[in-house]
Design an enzyme around this catalytic site. Structure first.
Site, PDB file in Angstrom:
ATOM      1  N   GLY A  12       0.821  -1.222   0.000  1.00 58.00           N
ATOM      2  CA  GLY A  12       0.000   0.000   0.000  1.00 58.00           C
ATOM      3  C   GLY A  12       0.840   1.250   0.000  1.00 58.00           C
ATOM      4  CB  ALA A  13       4.245   1.853  -1.016  1.00 60.31           C
ATOM      5  NE  ARG A  15      -5.134   5.248  -1.641  1.00 60.66           N
ATOM      6  CZ  ARG A  15      -6.076   5.198  -0.708  1.00 60.66           C
ATOM      7  NH1 ARG A  15      -6.201   6.184   0.151  1.00 60.66           N
ATOM      8  NH2 ARG A  15      -6.894   4.177  -0.620  1.00 60.66           N
ATOM      9  CG  ASP A  62      -5.704  -7.627  -3.327  1.00 58.36           C
ATOM     10  OD1 ASP A  62      -5.702  -7.597  -2.076  1.00 58.36           O
ATOM     11  OD2 ASP A  62      -6.750  -7.587  -3.999  1.00 58.36           O
ATOM     12  CB  VAL A  63      -2.293  -7.403   1.590  1.00 56.84           C
ATOM     13  CG1 VAL A  63      -1.133  -6.488   1.245  1.00 56.84           C
ATOM     14  CG2 VAL A  63      -3.489  -6.617   2.094  1.00 56.84           C
ATOM     15  CB  SER A 141      -3.898   1.633  14.750  1.00 54.43           C
ATOM     16  OG  SER A 141      -4.631   2.712  15.295  1.00 54.43           O
ATOM     17  CE1 TYR A 154      -7.526   0.585  10.764  1.00 56.52           C
ATOM     18  CE2 TYR A 154      -7.398   1.488  12.980  1.00 56.52           C
ATOM     19  CZ  TYR A 154      -6.917   1.412  11.681  1.00 56.52           C
ATOM     20  OH  TYR A 154      -5.814   2.163  11.327  1.00 56.52           O
ATOM     21  CB  ALA A 156     -10.361  -7.102  16.598  1.00 55.28           C
ATOM     22  CB  ALA A 157      -7.393  -5.906  12.342  1.00 54.96           C
ATOM     23  CE  LYS A 158      -4.306  -1.034  11.445  1.00 53.83           C
ATOM     24  NZ  LYS A 158      -3.250  -1.226  10.431  1.00 53.83           N
TER      25      LYS A 158
HETATM   26  P1  NDP Z   1      -4.810   5.292   3.243  1.00 55.71           P
HETATM   27  O1  NDP Z   1      -6.256   4.946   3.206  1.00 55.71           O
HETATM   28  O2  NDP Z   1      -4.373   6.661   2.867  1.00 55.71           O
HETATM   29  O3  NDP Z   1      -3.979   4.228   2.354  1.00 55.71           O
HETATM   30  C1  NDP Z   1      -4.203   2.856   2.504  1.00 55.71           C
HETATM   31  C2  NDP Z   1      -3.275   2.107   1.586  1.00 55.71           C
HETATM   32  O4  NDP Z   1      -3.538   0.699   1.743  1.00 55.71           O
HETATM   33  C3  NDP Z   1      -3.518   2.435   0.118  1.00 55.71           C
HETATM   34  O5  NDP Z   1      -2.297   2.425  -0.575  1.00 55.71           O
HETATM   35  C4  NDP Z   1      -4.394   1.284  -0.335  1.00 55.71           C
HETATM   36  O6  NDP Z   1      -4.333   0.994  -1.722  1.00 55.71           O
HETATM   37  C5  NDP Z   1      -3.745   0.160   0.456  1.00 55.71           C
HETATM   38  N1  NDP Z   1      -4.581  -1.037   0.488  1.00 55.71           N
HETATM   39  C6  NDP Z   1      -5.835  -1.182   0.987  1.00 55.71           C
HETATM   40  N2  NDP Z   1      -6.275  -2.435   0.791  1.00 55.71           N
HETATM   41  C7  NDP Z   1      -5.278  -3.100   0.154  1.00 55.71           C
HETATM   42  C8  NDP Z   1      -5.114  -4.428  -0.331  1.00 55.71           C
HETATM   43  N3  NDP Z   1      -6.072  -5.349  -0.209  1.00 55.71           N
HETATM   44  N4  NDP Z   1      -3.943  -4.759  -0.929  1.00 55.71           N
HETATM   45  C9  NDP Z   1      -2.956  -3.847  -1.073  1.00 55.71           C
HETATM   46  N5  NDP Z   1      -3.051  -2.575  -0.659  1.00 55.71           N
HETATM   47  C10 NDP Z   1      -4.192  -2.203  -0.047  1.00 55.71           C
HETATM   48  O7  NDP Z   1      -4.346   4.917   4.708  1.00 55.71           O
HETATM   49  P2  NDP Z   1      -3.125   5.451   5.602  1.00 55.71           P
HETATM   50  O8  NDP Z   1      -1.976   5.776   4.767  1.00 55.71           O
HETATM   51  O9  NDP Z   1      -3.674   6.447   6.543  1.00 55.71           O
HETATM   52  O10 NDP Z   1      -2.849   4.119   6.455  1.00 55.71           O
HETATM   53  C11 NDP Z   1      -1.731   3.274   6.237  1.00 55.71           C
HETATM   54  C12 NDP Z   1      -1.642   2.307   7.402  1.00 55.71           C
HETATM   55  O11 NDP Z   1      -1.495   3.038   8.609  1.00 55.71           O
HETATM   56  C13 NDP Z   1      -2.895   1.441   7.565  1.00 55.71           C
HETATM   57  O12 NDP Z   1      -2.533   0.138   7.979  1.00 55.71           O
HETATM   58  C14 NDP Z   1      -3.656   2.151   8.674  1.00 55.71           C
HETATM   59  O13 NDP Z   1      -4.496   1.288   9.362  1.00 55.71           O
HETATM   60  C15 NDP Z   1      -2.495   2.644   9.529  1.00 55.71           C
HETATM   61  N6  NDP Z   1      -2.838   3.742  10.421  1.00 55.71           N
HETATM   62  C16 NDP Z   1      -3.258   4.947   9.930  1.00 55.71           C
HETATM   63  C17 NDP Z   1      -3.569   5.972  10.800  1.00 55.71           C
HETATM   64  C18 NDP Z   1      -4.028   7.324  10.336  1.00 55.71           C
HETATM   65  O14 NDP Z   1      -4.355   8.156  11.185  1.00 55.71           O
HETATM   66  N7  NDP Z   1      -4.049   7.617   9.047  1.00 55.71           N
HETATM   67  C19 NDP Z   1      -3.464   5.802  12.248  1.00 55.71           C
HETATM   68  C20 NDP Z   1      -3.013   4.493  12.648  1.00 55.71           C
HETATM   69  C21 NDP Z   1      -2.706   3.518  11.757  1.00 55.71           C
HETATM   70  P3  NDP Z   1      -5.385   1.647  -2.780  1.00 55.71           P
HETATM   71  O15 NDP Z   1      -4.844   2.986  -3.137  1.00 55.71           O
HETATM   72  O16 NDP Z   1      -5.391   0.667  -3.903  1.00 55.71           O
HETATM   73  O17 NDP Z   1      -6.716   1.738  -2.075  1.00 55.71           O
END
Ligand code: NDP
Length: 246
Positions: A12-13, A15, A62-63, A141, A154, A156-158
Site C-alpha cells: 500500500g505504498a 499513497r 493485493d494483500v 495503530s 479495526y 481487533a486487527a490492529k
Molecule cells: P490510506 O487509506 O491513505 O492508504 C491505505 C493504503 O492501503 C492504500 O495504498 C491502499 O491501496 C492500500 N490497500 C488497501 N487495501 C489493500 C489491499 N487489499 N492490498 C494492497 N493494498 C491495499 O491509509 P493510511 O496511509 O492512513 O494508512 C496506512 C496504514 O497506517 C494502515 O494500515 C492504517 O491502518 C495505519 N494507520 C493509519 C492511521 C491514520 O491516522 N491515518 C493511524 C493508525 C494507523 P489503494 O490505493 O489501492 O486503495
C-alpha cells in the site's frame, strides 16, 4: 545513507503513510518496491523517487490474495536478488458500532489488516531465513492498544498485529530477523479525511502535543527501526501518537 543497499517491499505504498515511508527509505539509500493494488497509481511515487536520484519499482500486490503477495516477493527477488525489509502498511477501515457491523465489514478489515500481514510476512520468510537476516515492520495503530468505539473490527486487527509481531519476533530472533510494530495515532491521510469537523476538533483537544501527526512522522520512525541503529530492537511496538494514548 544509512539504508544503502537495503531492498525494501512496502504494501500500500502508492499513497498515504506507505508513500511517505517509500520516499523516506529511498532518500536514505534503500531500493524500494512500491506494492500497489493498481500499479498505475504508483507512478507519482516512482517519479518522485527517481527525480531525487533514488531507485524504485512498482509491483502489483493485493494483500488479500496469497498468490499476489508471493508474486510480488518473487518480482523483488528477480529485480534485486534479495529482500531485506518488508513493511506491512496496507490497511482499510469499515467503521460501525458493533450492533450495526455486518459480517462483510468485520471480515474485510480482518482479512486486509491482519491476515494480509500474515500473508506478506509468510511470503518473505524463505528468502530472509536463507539470508539469515531481515526486518519486518508492521503498521498497527494506537487503537489496537486503547480500543475505539465504532472500530471493533479495526482495533481487533490492529491488536492482533501486536501479538503477531511479538510471536514472530520470538520465532525469528535466532535467525537475525527483527520484527517490530509501529502504532500511529491520528495522522493526516485520506483514511482520516472522513471525520466530521466537530469530531476532528474534539480529537485534537485530546492530543497532548496539540496537533495531528504527519505520514512523515511514521516514515522517520520506520527508517530508524529498519536501520542498524535499531539492531538490538525486536518484538516492540513504537507508539507515535502525540501522546494521545497516555
Ligand atoms: P490510506 O487509506 O491513505 O492508504 C491505505 C493504503 O492501503 C492504500 O495504498 C491502499 O491501496 C492500500 N490497500 C488497501 N487495501 C489493500 C489491499 N487489499 N492490498 C494492497 N493494498 C491495499 O491509509 P493510511 O496511509 O492512513 O494508512 C496506512 C496504514 O497506517 C494502515 O494500515 C492504517 O491502518 C495505519 N494507520 C493509519 C492511521 C491514520 O491516522 N491515518 C493511524 C493508525 C494507523 P489503494 O490505493 O489501492 O486503495
Amino acid at each position: 545513507m544509512r539504508l544503502a543497499d537495503k531492498t525494501v517491499l512496502i504494501t500500500g505504498a502508492n499513497r498515504g503513510i506507505g508513500k511517505a515511508i517509500a520516499l523516506r527509505l529511498a532518500r536514505e539509500g534503500a531500493q524500494v518496491a512500491i506494492g500497489a493494488r493498481n500499479v498505475t497509481t504508483a507512478v507519482a511515487v516512482l517519479d518522485e523517487i527517481a527525480d531525487s536520484g533514488g531507485q524504485a519499482i512498482a509491483v502489483p500486490m493485493d494483500v488479500t490474495d496469497s498468490a499476489s503477495c508471493e508474486a510480488a516477493v518473487a518480482s523483488v527477488l528477480a529485480q534485486w536478488h534479495k529482500i531485506d525489509v518488508l513493511v506491512n502498511n496496507a490497511g482499510i477501515t469499515r467503521d460501525a458500532l458493533l450492533l450495526r457491523m455486518n459480517e462483510e465489514q468485520w471480515d474485510a478489515v480482518i482479512d486486509t489488516n491482519l491476515k494480509g500481514v500474515y500473508r506478506c510476512s509468510r511470503a518473505v520468510l524463505r528468502p530472509m531465513l536463507k539470508a539469515r537476516s531481515g526486518c519486518i515492520i508492521n503498521i498497527s495503530s494506537v487503537v489496537g492498544i486503547t480500543g475505539n468505539a465504532g472500530q471493533a473490527n479495526y482495533a481487533a486487527a490492529k491488536a492482533g498485529i501486536i501479538g503477531f509481531t511479538k510471536s514472530l519476533a520470538l520465532e525469528l530472533a535466532a535467525r537475525n530477523i527483527r520484527v517490530n510494530a509501529i502504532a500511529p495515532g491520528y495522522m493526516e491521510t485520506e483514511m482520516t479525511q472522513e471525520l466530521a469537523p466537530e469530531q476532528r476538533s474534539q480529537l485534537l483537544s485530546r492530543i497532548p502535543l496539540g496537533k495531528t501527526g504527519r505520514p512523515e512522522d511514521v516514515a522517520a520512525a520506520t527508517a530508524f527501526l529498519v536501520s542498524d541503529d535499531a539492531a538490538y530492537i525486536t518484538g516492540q511496538t513504537l507508539v507515535i501518537d502525540g501522546g494521545i494514548s497516555l
